[in-house]
Design an enzyme around this catalytic site. Structure first.
Site, PDB file in Angstrom:
ATOM      1  N   MET A 124     -27.114   9.675 -32.111  1.00 55.41           N
ATOM      2  CA  MET A 124     -25.601  10.253 -31.959  1.00 55.41           C
ATOM      3  C   MET A 124     -25.057   9.744 -30.770  1.00 55.41           C
ATOM      4  O   MET A 124     -23.967  10.074 -30.226  1.00 55.41           O
ATOM      5  CB  MET A 124     -25.563  11.450 -31.925  1.00 55.41           C
ATOM      6  CG  MET A 124     -26.346  12.274 -33.418  1.00 55.41           C
ATOM      7  SD  MET A 124     -25.501  13.830 -33.918  1.00 55.41           S
ATOM      8  CE  MET A 124     -26.265  15.036 -32.475  1.00 55.41           C
ATOM      9  N   GLY A 125     -25.320   8.676 -30.238  1.00 54.16           N
ATOM     10  CA  GLY A 125     -25.111   8.051 -29.021  1.00 54.16           C
ATOM     11  C   GLY A 125     -25.050   9.132 -27.670  1.00 54.16           C
ATOM     12  O   GLY A 125     -25.883   9.944 -27.770  1.00 54.16           O
TER      13      GLY A 125
ATOM     14  N   HIS B  60     -33.104   8.036 -25.280  1.00 50.03           N
ATOM     15  CA  HIS B  60     -32.835   7.104 -26.301  1.00 50.03           C
ATOM     16  C   HIS B  60     -33.434   5.829 -25.959  1.00 50.03           C
ATOM     17  O   HIS B  60     -33.697   5.187 -26.883  1.00 50.03           O
ATOM     18  CB  HIS B  60     -31.411   6.956 -26.475  1.00 50.03           C
ATOM     19  CG  HIS B  60     -30.598   8.315 -26.898  1.00 50.03           C
ATOM     20  ND1 HIS B  60     -30.054   9.120 -26.076  1.00 50.03           N
ATOM     21  CD2 HIS B  60     -30.540   8.770 -27.977  1.00 50.03           C
ATOM     22  CE1 HIS B  60     -29.537  10.028 -26.692  1.00 50.03           C
ATOM     23  NE2 HIS B  60     -29.700   9.935 -28.084  1.00 50.03           N
TER      24      HIS B  60
ATOM     25  N   GLN C 272     -24.221  17.607 -39.636  1.00 43.62           N
ATOM     26  CA  GLN C 272     -25.375  18.356 -39.165  1.00 43.62           C
ATOM     27  C   GLN C 272     -24.772  19.326 -38.184  1.00 43.62           C
ATOM     28  O   GLN C 272     -25.637  20.069 -37.611  1.00 43.62           O
ATOM     29  CB  GLN C 272     -26.299  17.411 -38.783  1.00 43.62           C
ATOM     30  CG  GLN C 272     -25.963  16.818 -37.469  1.00 43.62           C
ATOM     31  CD  GLN C 272     -27.063  15.858 -36.986  1.00 43.62           C
ATOM     32  OE1 GLN C 272     -27.217  14.692 -37.488  1.00 43.62           O
ATOM     33  NE2 GLN C 272     -27.576  16.096 -35.865  1.00 43.62           N
TER      34      GLN C 272
ATOM     35  N   LYS D 212     -38.844  15.148 -28.789  1.00 44.41           N
ATOM     36  CA  LYS D 212     -37.901  16.220 -28.390  1.00 44.41           C
ATOM     37  C   LYS D 212     -37.585  16.819 -29.467  1.00 44.41           C
ATOM     38  O   LYS D 212     -37.202  18.095 -29.346  1.00 44.41           O
ATOM     39  CB  LYS D 212     -36.745  15.269 -27.560  1.00 44.41           C
ATOM     40  CG  LYS D 212     -35.550  16.160 -27.414  1.00 44.41           C
ATOM     41  CD  LYS D 212     -35.635  16.872 -26.151  1.00 44.41           C
ATOM     42  CE  LYS D 212     -34.453  18.066 -25.917  1.00 44.41           C
ATOM     43  NZ  LYS D 212     -33.126  18.055 -26.733  1.00 44.41           N
ATOM     44  N   ASP D 213     -37.157  16.489 -30.606  1.00 46.29           N
ATOM     45  CA  ASP D 213     -36.596  17.042 -31.824  1.00 46.29           C
ATOM     46  C   ASP D 213     -37.840  17.252 -32.788  1.00 46.29           C
ATOM     47  O   ASP D 213     -38.012  16.719 -33.856  1.00 46.29           O
ATOM     48  CB  ASP D 213     -35.410  16.471 -32.378  1.00 46.29           C
ATOM     49  CG  ASP D 213     -34.239  16.499 -31.496  1.00 46.29           C
ATOM     50  OD1 ASP D 213     -33.357  17.543 -31.309  1.00 46.29           O
ATOM     51  OD2 ASP D 213     -34.260  15.307 -30.550  1.00 46.29           O
TER      52      ASP D 213
ATOM     53  N   ARG E 217     -26.724  16.856 -24.571  1.00 45.42           N
ATOM     54  CA  ARG E 217     -26.089  18.184 -24.167  1.00 45.42           C
ATOM     55  C   ARG E 217     -25.999  18.628 -22.504  1.00 45.42           C
ATOM     56  O   ARG E 217     -25.371  19.654 -22.290  1.00 45.42           O
ATOM     57  CB  ARG E 217     -26.386  19.224 -25.068  1.00 45.42           C
ATOM     58  CG  ARG E 217     -25.810  18.913 -26.543  1.00 45.42           C
ATOM     59  CD  ARG E 217     -26.128  20.109 -27.719  1.00 45.42           C
ATOM     60  NE  ARG E 217     -25.366  20.090 -28.811  1.00 45.42           N
ATOM     61  CZ  ARG E 217     -25.781  19.668 -30.002  1.00 45.42           C
ATOM     62  NH1 ARG E 217     -27.308  19.151 -29.725  1.00 45.42           N
ATOM     63  NH2 ARG E 217     -25.290  19.463 -30.882  1.00 45.42           N
TER      64      ARG E 217
HETATM   65  P1  AMP Z   1     -29.813  12.224 -30.567  1.00 48.18           P
HETATM   66  O1  AMP Z   1     -28.925  11.256 -30.315  1.00 48.18           O
HETATM   67  O2  AMP Z   1     -29.514  13.507 -29.881  1.00 48.18           O
HETATM   68  O3  AMP Z   1     -29.801  12.524 -31.959  1.00 48.18           O
HETATM   69  O4  AMP Z   1     -31.012  11.505 -30.379  1.00 48.18           O
HETATM   70  C1  AMP Z   1     -31.441  10.272 -31.123  1.00 48.18           C
HETATM   71  C2  AMP Z   1     -33.102  10.331 -31.014  1.00 48.18           C
HETATM   72  O5  AMP Z   1     -33.600  10.222 -29.552  1.00 48.18           O
HETATM   73  C3  AMP Z   1     -33.655  11.431 -31.660  1.00 48.18           C
HETATM   74  O6  AMP Z   1     -34.927  11.070 -32.517  1.00 48.18           O
HETATM   75  C4  AMP Z   1     -34.335  12.324 -30.624  1.00 48.18           C
HETATM   76  O7  AMP Z   1     -35.421  12.965 -30.904  1.00 48.18           O
HETATM   77  C5  AMP Z   1     -34.462  11.162 -29.492  1.00 48.18           C
HETATM   78  N1  AMP Z   1     -34.296  12.054 -28.298  1.00 48.18           N
HETATM   79  C6  AMP Z   1     -33.440  12.565 -27.783  1.00 48.18           C
HETATM   80  N2  AMP Z   1     -33.693  13.229 -26.651  1.00 48.18           N
HETATM   81  C7  AMP Z   1     -34.742  12.582 -26.372  1.00 48.18           C
HETATM   82  C8  AMP Z   1     -35.666  12.871 -25.136  1.00 48.18           C
HETATM   83  N3  AMP Z   1     -35.434  13.420 -24.041  1.00 48.18           N
HETATM   84  N4  AMP Z   1     -37.102  12.327 -25.294  1.00 48.18           N
HETATM   85  C9  AMP Z   1     -37.248  11.349 -26.304  1.00 48.18           C
HETATM   86  N5  AMP Z   1     -36.650  11.088 -27.276  1.00 48.18           N
HETATM   87  C10 AMP Z   1     -35.134  11.870 -27.270  1.00 48.18           C
END
Ligand code: AMP
Length: 284
Positions: free
Chosen positions: A31-32, A38, A62, A150-151, A188
């Protein structure tokens, strides 16, 4: 060279060209508002594929009606710089209308796994995640897609969706990346005031204690979850949503911890909702 497009058709064309050169294709959905978490996914993808696609899309479906969709951080230029530095070949940054044209009516729902933990607090959240991930997998058709541990619930659900729908893609889980003081990296975290940032550290320290207890031989999942819950409930500025010790693949509650456990928490610090976890595999 990192190409940028907001069009599905262009993604298909560029991926087809890459495939004709015989290279493997990797996809990193995001989601950038990118950070080192990332970047670790992009690096993993770069290491294993000849053509790396990063998607950058704040997925409206979502987010719940009272959640932070409108104020979610959007940092396109910095994200593009990071993608260039990490050698991404193509950034797909669609508009909501490109992903959800008028009349869009389909959702993917993974029963059970999508309803507990974060799904209990954010109804419909994982339907939105699965729907967008299924679309991205179909548009890009990667050999491998990369998701962060993380998720951890999201990862389990995406794996289940891929298995259930016979999608031809490998799902790769990548380790959780933390700040030097332990805070799990998250887009966040930018919402946190300095005080909240300090209070938020209780999440990672409670989980670190849980890890130590398990590594020292604690095998009662309930005892682990209770220890984490008590610590967070006693912690100033933290409003706990859940603390669980579950099977990382099925998300089922465990009685006895055997070789694998996911200890996961969600809490609000101020107005910011944070999640964190420890994932232990290969326990003796
Ligand atoms: P998001 O942009 O938050 O949707 O995250 C995109 C991807 O990055 C998802 O697969 C997350 O699980 C991964 N991600 C986000 N934060 C972390 C982190 N601290 N460590 C590893 N992967 C992460």
């Amino acid at each position: 060279m990192t190409a940028l497009t907001e069009h599905k058709a262009e993604v298909r064309t560029l991926v087809r060209d890459a495939r004709e050169r015989g290279v493997r294709v990797g996809l990193v959905p995001t989601m950038g508002a990118m950070h080192a978490g990332h970047a670790s996914l992009l690096r993993a993808a770069r290491g294993e594929n000849g053509f790396v696609v990063a998607s950058l899309f704040v997925n409206p479906i979502q987010f719940g009606p009272h959640e932070d969709f409108a104020k979610y951080p959007r940092t396109l230029e910095q994200d593009l710089d990071l993608c260039r530095r990490e050698g991404v070949d193509l950034v797909f940054a669609p508009t909501p209308a490109e992903m959800y044209p008028a009349g869009f009516a389909t959702t993917i729902h993974v029963a059970g796994l999508g309803e507990k933990m974060c799904g209990g607090v954010r109804p419909g959240h994982f339907d939105g995640v699965c729907t967008v991930v299924a679309k991205l997998l179909e548009i890009v058709q990667p050999d491998v897609a990369y998701f962060g541990e993380k998720d951890a619930q999201q990862l389990a659900i995406v794996r289940r969706m891929v298995r259930d729908m016979d999608l031809e893609v490998e799902i790769r889980g990548c380790p959780l990346v933390r700040e030097p003081d332990g805070l799990a990296m998250s887009s966040r975290n930018a919402y946190l005031s300095p005080d909240e940032r300090r209070q938020a550290l209780t999440l990672s320290s409670a989980l670190a204690e849980a890890r130590q207890a398990i590594e020292a031989g604690q095998r009662s999942a309930a005892a682990v979850a209770t220890q984490v819950r008590r610590r967070l409930e006693a912690s100033e500025g933290v409003r706990l949503e859940y603390a669980v010790a579950v099977d990382p693949d099925t998300l089922a509650d465990l009685t006895e911890i055997k070789d694998t456990v996911l200890v996961a928490v969600a809490a609000r610090v101020g107005k910011t909702r944070l999640i964190d976890n420890v994932l232990l595999r290969g326990l003796k």
